[in-house]
Motif scaffolding. Structure first.
Motif, PDB file in Angstrom:
ATOM      1  N   LEU A 227     -10.951 -15.240  -1.152  1.00 33.69           N
ATOM      2  CA  LEU A 227     -11.325 -13.859  -0.855  1.00 33.69           C
ATOM      3  C   LEU A 227     -10.289 -13.143   0.018  1.00 33.69           C
ATOM      4  CD1 LEU A 227     -15.196 -14.191  -0.364  1.00 33.69           C
ATOM      5  CD2 LEU A 227     -13.942 -13.293  -2.326  1.00 33.69           C
ATOM      6  N   PRO A 228      -9.825 -13.746   1.127  1.00 37.62           N
ATOM      7  CA  PRO A 228      -8.774 -13.067   1.903  1.00 37.62           C
ATOM      8  C   PRO A 228      -7.477 -12.884   1.112  1.00 37.62           C
ATOM      9  CG  PRO A 228      -9.820 -14.765   3.221  1.00 37.62           C
ATOM     10  CD  PRO A 228     -10.301 -14.945   1.820  1.00 37.62           C
ATOM     11  N   MET A 229      -7.114 -13.874   0.279  1.00 40.21           N
ATOM     12  CA  MET A 229      -5.901 -13.738  -0.527  1.00 40.21           C
ATOM     13  C   MET A 229      -6.028 -12.577  -1.505  1.00 40.21           C
ATOM     14  SD  MET A 229      -4.653 -17.635  -1.405  1.00 40.21           S
ATOM     15  CE  MET A 229      -3.343 -16.998  -2.446  1.00 40.21           C
ATOM     16  N   THR A 230      -7.210 -12.404  -2.074  1.00 40.46           N
ATOM     17  CA  THR A 230      -7.437 -11.272  -2.983  1.00 40.46           C
ATOM     18  C   THR A 230      -7.292  -9.954  -2.250  1.00 40.46           C
ATOM     19  OG1 THR A 230      -8.941 -12.592  -4.355  1.00 40.46           O
ATOM     20  CG2 THR A 230      -9.108 -10.200  -4.530  1.00 40.46           C
ATOM     21  N   LEU A 231      -7.906  -9.853  -1.082  1.00 41.97           N
ATOM     22  CA  LEU A 231      -7.814  -8.625  -0.292  1.00 41.97           C
ATOM     23  C   LEU A 231      -6.373  -8.345   0.116  1.00 41.97           C
ATOM     24  CD1 LEU A 231      -9.130  -6.292   1.221  1.00 41.97           C
ATOM     25  CD2 LEU A 231      -9.529  -7.841   3.141  1.00 41.97           C
ATOM     26  N   LEU A 232      -5.662  -9.386   0.532  1.00 44.38           N
ATOM     27  CA  LEU A 232      -4.272  -9.210   0.950  1.00 44.38           C
ATOM     28  C   LEU A 232      -3.393  -8.791  -0.228  1.00 44.38           C
ATOM     29  CD1 LEU A 232      -3.906 -12.281   3.351  1.00 44.38           C
ATOM     30  CD2 LEU A 232      -3.953  -9.873   4.003  1.00 44.38           C
ATOM     31  N   TYR A 233      -3.684  -9.299  -1.414  1.00 41.91           N
ATOM     32  CA  TYR A 233      -2.921  -8.887  -2.593  1.00 41.91           C
ATOM     33  C   TYR A 233      -3.130  -7.398  -2.876  1.00 41.91           C
ATOM     34  CZ  TYR A 233      -1.304  -8.495  -7.400  1.00 41.91           C
ATOM     35  OH  TYR A 233      -0.660  -8.089  -8.550  1.00 41.91           O
ATOM     36  N   LEU A 234      -4.372  -6.932  -2.764  1.00 40.15           N
ATOM     37  CA  LEU A 234      -4.653  -5.517  -2.991  1.00 40.15           C
ATOM     38  C   LEU A 234      -3.936  -4.645  -1.967  1.00 40.15           C
ATOM     39  CD1 LEU A 234      -8.478  -5.722  -3.817  1.00 40.15           C
ATOM     40  CD2 LEU A 234      -6.567  -5.524  -5.417  1.00 40.15           C
ATOM     41  N   ILE A 235      -3.892  -5.113  -0.716  1.00 34.59           N
ATOM     42  CA  ILE A 235      -3.168  -4.361   0.317  1.00 34.59           C
ATOM     43  C   ILE A 235      -1.675  -4.338  -0.001  1.00 34.59           C
ATOM     44  CG2 ILE A 235      -2.524  -4.356   2.758  1.00 34.59           C
ATOM     45  CD1 ILE A 235      -5.266  -5.551   3.373  1.00 34.59           C
ATOM     46  N   ALA A 236      -1.138  -5.478  -0.444  1.00 36.06           N
ATOM     47  CA  ALA A 236       0.277  -5.544  -0.805  1.00 36.06           C
ATOM     48  C   ALA A 236       0.589  -4.610  -1.970  1.00 36.06           C
ATOM     49  CB  ALA A 236       0.663  -6.979  -1.158  1.00 36.06           C
ATOM     50  N   GLU A 237      -0.340  -4.513  -2.910  1.00 30.51           N
ATOM     51  CA  GLU A 237      -0.141  -3.611  -4.050  1.00 30.51           C
ATOM     52  C   GLU A 237      -0.045  -2.158  -3.591  1.00 30.51           C
ATOM     53  OE1 GLU A 237      -2.616  -2.187  -8.005  1.00 30.51           O
ATOM     54  OE2 GLU A 237      -2.916  -4.233  -7.257  1.00 30.51           O
ATOM     55  N   VAL A 238      -0.887  -1.785  -2.629  1.00 31.24           N
ATOM     56  CA  VAL A 238      -0.841  -0.418  -2.089  1.00 31.24           C
ATOM     57  C   VAL A 238       0.490  -0.167  -1.389  1.00 31.24           C
ATOM     58  CG1 VAL A 238      -1.883   1.160  -0.424  1.00 31.24           C
ATOM     59  CG2 VAL A 238      -3.341  -0.269  -1.870  1.00 31.24           C
ATOM     60  N   VAL A 239       0.951  -1.137  -0.600  1.00 27.42           N
ATOM     61  CA  VAL A 239       2.245  -1.000   0.083  1.00 27.42           C
ATOM     62  C   VAL A 239       3.374  -0.853  -0.928  1.00 27.42           C
ATOM     63  CG1 VAL A 239       3.893  -2.158   1.597  1.00 27.42           C
ATOM     64  CG2 VAL A 239       1.447  -2.276   2.107  1.00 27.42           C
ATOM     65  N   CYS A 240       3.336  -1.642  -1.996  1.00 24.64           N
ATOM     66  CA  CYS A 240       4.365  -1.558  -3.035  1.00 24.64           C
ATOM     67  C   CYS A 240       4.339  -0.202  -3.737  1.00 24.64           C
ATOM     68  CB  CYS A 240       4.182  -2.675  -4.052  1.00 24.64           C
ATOM     69  SG  CYS A 240       4.508  -4.329  -3.401  1.00 24.64           S
ATOM     70  N   ARG A 241       3.142   0.356  -3.902  1.00 23.55           N
ATOM     71  CA  ARG A 241       3.025   1.669  -4.548  1.00 23.55           C
ATOM     72  C   ARG A 241       3.700   2.742  -3.695  1.00 23.55           C
ATOM     73  NH1 ARG A 241      -0.053   2.775  -8.668  1.00 23.55           N
ATOM     74  NH2 ARG A 241      -1.269   0.861  -8.344  1.00 23.55           N
ATOM     75  N   PHE A 242       3.474   2.690  -2.377  1.00 20.37           N
ATOM     76  CA  PHE A 242       4.140   3.639  -1.485  1.00 20.37           C
ATOM     77  C   PHE A 242       5.655   3.429  -1.506  1.00 20.37           C
ATOM     78  CE2 PHE A 242      -0.081   4.124   0.545  1.00 20.37           C
ATOM     79  CZ  PHE A 242      -0.118   5.504   0.625  1.00 20.37           C
ATOM     80  N   ASN A 243       6.074   2.166  -1.566  1.00 23.96           N
ATOM     81  CA  ASN A 243       7.504   1.878  -1.597  1.00 23.96           C
ATOM     82  C   ASN A 243       8.150   2.403  -2.878  1.00 23.96           C
ATOM     83  OD1 ASN A 243       9.941   0.520  -0.586  1.00 23.96           O
ATOM     84  ND2 ASN A 243       9.622  -0.887  -2.296  1.00 23.96           N
ATOM     85  N   ASP A 244       7.461   2.253  -4.005  1.00 21.73           N
ATOM     86  CA  ASP A 244       7.999   2.765  -5.267  1.00 21.73           C
ATOM     87  C   ASP A 244       8.098   4.286  -5.245  1.00 21.73           C
ATOM     88  OD1 ASP A 244       8.185   0.207  -6.167  1.00 21.73           O
ATOM     89  OD2 ASP A 244       6.447   0.303  -7.525  1.00 21.73           O
ATOM     90  N   ARG A 245       7.113   4.954  -4.666  1.00 22.00           N
ATOM     91  CA  ARG A 245       7.168   6.419  -4.553  1.00 22.00           C
ATOM     92  C   ARG A 245       8.332   6.848  -3.672  1.00 22.00           C
ATOM     93  NH1 ARG A 245       0.709   7.821  -3.577  1.00 22.00           N
ATOM     94  NH2 ARG A 245      -0.003   7.249  -5.692  1.00 22.00           N
TER      95      ARG A 245
END
Length: 258
Positions: A227-245
Motif C-alpha cells: 500500500l505505501p509503495m502504491t501511494l509513493l508511486y502515484l506521488i512520483a507520477e505526479v512529480v514526473c508530470r510536473f517535471n515533463d511540463r
C-alpha cells in the motif's frame, strides 16, 4: 555533458561500489560496539508480540533458543552488517546518485540535494515501518498455536533476527521506488504519460512484490509494504508530470527565442 565509454562507466561503477562497501564495513565495525543494545532493540518486536498474544491466549508459552556453535557469531555479523547498511545509507545513496550524474545535463545535476533529501528519509522510514509492523506479523503467525493443549513455542533467535533484518531492508529499499522513478524520468528514459499507461500493472506488481518479498508470509506485512509503495508511486507520477511540463515549457521557450 561529455561522453563516457563503457570501460569508463565500469571503472566508475567499481569505484562507487568500493566506496559504498567501505562505508558499510566501517559503520558495521562501529555497530559492533553496541551489539548488545542492538540485539535488545531487534528482539523487542518478539517481546511485544508475545505480550499481545497473552491477552487472547494466556496459556501461550514461548521461549527463544540459539542452536549451533557458530550461530552467535554469525548472528552478530548479520546484526552489525544491517546496522552498518542503515547508518551508512547517506553514503551509498550519494554514491548511487553520483554514478547517475554523468548521464544528466549540467543544469540537472543541481537535483542531487533533492535526491538525497528524499531518498535518505524514505529509506529510513521504510526501515522503521518494517521494524514496527513485526509485532503484528509475529502475533498473527503465533496466533495459530492451539490453545486447547499445552504447547511451548521454541523460536530460533537466528531465524527470527534474520527475518526481522530482511524485512527492514526490504521495506527500506521498497520505499526508494518513487525516487528511482523520478530519477529515471529526469534522465529522460520514461515520461509521466508512460508511467500513467502502466499504472495498473505497477500497482498489481507492488502487491506481487509485497507478497514475494516479505519473508514472514503474513498478509499484514504484504499490505504494509504494497500500500505505501502504491501511494509513493502515484506521488512520483505526479512529480514526473510536473517535471515533463517544465521541460516542455523550457523547450518551447528555446524554440521561440530561436
Amino acid at each position: 555533458d561529455g561522453v563516457m565509454w563503457l570501460a569508463d562507466h565500469l571503472r566508475e561503477l567499481r569505484y562507487r561500489l568500493m566506496v559504498s562497501a567501505f562505508a558499510i564495513i566501517a559503520f558495521s565495525s562501529l555497530a559492533a560496539i553496541w551489539y548488545n543494545e542492538l540485539y535488545l532493540i531487534l528482539m523487542r518486536p518478539y517481546l511485544v508480540a508475545v505480550e499481545m498474544l497473552k491477552q487472547s491466549n494466556p496459556n501461550l508459552t514461548s521461549s527463544t533458543v540459539i542452536s549451533g556453535v557458530s550461530t552467535p557469531f554469525i548472528l552478530a555479523l548479520q546484526v552489525c552488517m544491517v546496522a552498518g547498511l542503515v547508518v551508512s545509507s547517506p553514503v551509498w545513496l550519494y554514491q548511487l546518485w553520483a554514478f547517475i550524474v554523468p548521464a544528466l545535463l549540467a543544469k540537472e545535476k543541481k537535483y542531487a540535494l533533492g535526491f538525497l533529501s528524499a531518498a535518505i528519509p524514505l529509506f529510513l522510514f521504510g526501515v522503521l515501518v518494517g521494524y514496527y509492523i513485526m509485532p503484528q506479523g509475529i502475533s498473527v503467525m503465533l496466533s495459530f498455536t492451539p490453545s486447547t493443549i499445552p504447547i511451548t513455542n521454541l523460536l530460533e533467535v537466528n531465524d527470527f533476527l534474520k527475518l526481522t533484518l530482511q524485512l527492514m531492508v526490504i521495506f527500506g529499499l521498497g520505499f526508494l521506488m518513487p525516487v528511482v522513478v523520478v530519477g529515471v524520468n529526469l534522465i529522460g528514459l520514461v515520461s509521466a504519460a508512460q508511467l500513467a499507461k502502466v499504472r495498473t500493472y505497477v500497482i498489481f506488481g507492488t502487491f506481487v512484490f509485497g507478497a514475494a518479498a516479505t519473508p514472514s508470509t503474513d498478509p499484514f506485512s504484504m499490505l504494509a509494504l504494497a500500500l505505501p509503495m502504491t501511494l509513493l508511486y502515484l506521488i512520483a507520477e505526479v512529480v514526473c508530470r510536473f517535471n515533463d511540463r517544465r521541460k516542455a515549457k523550457a523547450a518551447a521557450a528555446v524554440v521561440e527565442v530561436a
